[in-house]
Enzyme design. Sequence first.
Site, PDB file in Angstrom:
ATOM      1  N   LEU A  51       0.826  -1.213   0.000  1.00 19.14           N
ATOM      2  CA  LEU A  51       0.000   0.000   0.000  1.00 19.14           C
ATOM      3  C   LEU A  51       0.863   1.267   0.000  1.00 19.14           C
ATOM      4  O   LEU A  51       1.906   1.331   0.640  1.00 19.14           O
ATOM      5  CB  LEU A  51      -0.921   0.021   1.232  1.00 19.14           C
ATOM      6  N   HIS A  55      -3.352   4.208  -2.349  1.00 22.77           N
ATOM      7  CA  HIS A  55      -4.294   3.342  -1.631  1.00 22.77           C
ATOM      8  C   HIS A  55      -4.886   4.085  -0.433  1.00 22.77           C
ATOM      9  O   HIS A  55      -6.072   3.939  -0.132  1.00 22.77           O
ATOM     10  CB  HIS A  55      -3.584   2.081  -1.124  1.00 22.77           C
ATOM     11  N   LYS A 170      -6.129   4.762 -11.903  1.00 24.30           N
ATOM     12  CA  LYS A 170      -4.802   4.410 -12.405  1.00 24.30           C
ATOM     13  C   LYS A 170      -4.880   3.170 -13.307  1.00 24.30           C
ATOM     14  O   LYS A 170      -4.256   3.114 -14.350  1.00 24.30           O
ATOM     15  CB  LYS A 170      -3.877   4.172 -11.202  1.00 24.30           C
ATOM     16  N   SER A 210       2.402   0.447  -6.797  1.00 21.32           N
ATOM     17  CA  SER A 210       3.205  -0.469  -5.975  1.00 21.32           C
ATOM     18  C   SER A 210       4.456  -0.883  -6.733  1.00 21.32           C
ATOM     19  O   SER A 210       5.498  -1.166  -6.144  1.00 21.32           O
ATOM     20  CB  SER A 210       2.391  -1.717  -5.624  1.00 21.32           C
TER      21      SER A 210
END
Length: 301
Positions: A51, A55, A170, A210
Amino acid sequence: MVRPESRAANDHIGGPIGPTPVFSLPMDLVTEPRALERLRGSALVPTMGALHEGHAALIRRAAALGGPVVVSLFVNPTQFGPDEDYQRYPRTIDADLEVARRSGADAVFAPAATAIYPEDAPVAVPPLPKVALTPRLEDACRPTHFAGVCQVVARLFDLVAPRYAVFGEKDYQQLLVVTAMVADQAPRWRELRIEPHPTVRESDGLALSSRNRYLAAEQREQALGLSRALRVAHAAQRPETAERMMRDTLEAHELAVEYAVVRDATTLMPVAGFDRPTRALIAARLGAVRLIDNAAMTVWR
Ligand code: PAF
């Protein structure tokens, strides 16, 4: 503080009788699907962990919708192709719990693989919506990806039974695929609303992901090519000019372009002009790292 399968409020049973004290509840860590029973009607933020602030923004959005907030952490093997990064995908559970807690999650659902895919009960892949099959974007570059995404997301919706599910823009095609899957499967997840959230960016424009953790310092500068390409595309008068400008910018950053296109914002099919809402979408490789980004072409004329 994170407590497995329990709520701290229960710890106060037997205290002095009087006005109900206001407790700040610690967050639950749930690993067993049956413990989700009491969280029905939540706002769900499905994630694969690792995260970041993107997030955190999704979790805050979920918290603003009212009701309990559940964050799922599950690195779903079925959405990775054989040559993709499933094995090395970052797994950072302690840091993830902290991000979820400070962003307002009431519970984190971190199941074992057998809880999502029980050995004795195959989990069906729902019929894939058109937007998962026809645009020739992520569907072409990652041919098994959306089957895996729809399989796990449908499973999570069945287990968690949320009222809302928050997805970031995204992964724009994923957002459209999940939204269409829910509509196509009606009334399977009655009342469920998919809540989109804008992409969160660093101050220099890099979209949070990430996978940015894979980037070496010098690659980060090259990765800025994606957001720069999206920015220059806004000056174009025609979609094909925007596509050429994006490609030129990406190549100037030594990025290997998979696609750099302007598409209809809902169907993701090609467009001849800016006479409707359109979206610019990019996928590019930087060595072994695959990056995606997109933006609304706000000036449509
Ligand atoms: O966007 C992601 O992180 C994943 O694709 C999702 C939606 C959590 C499904 O595994």
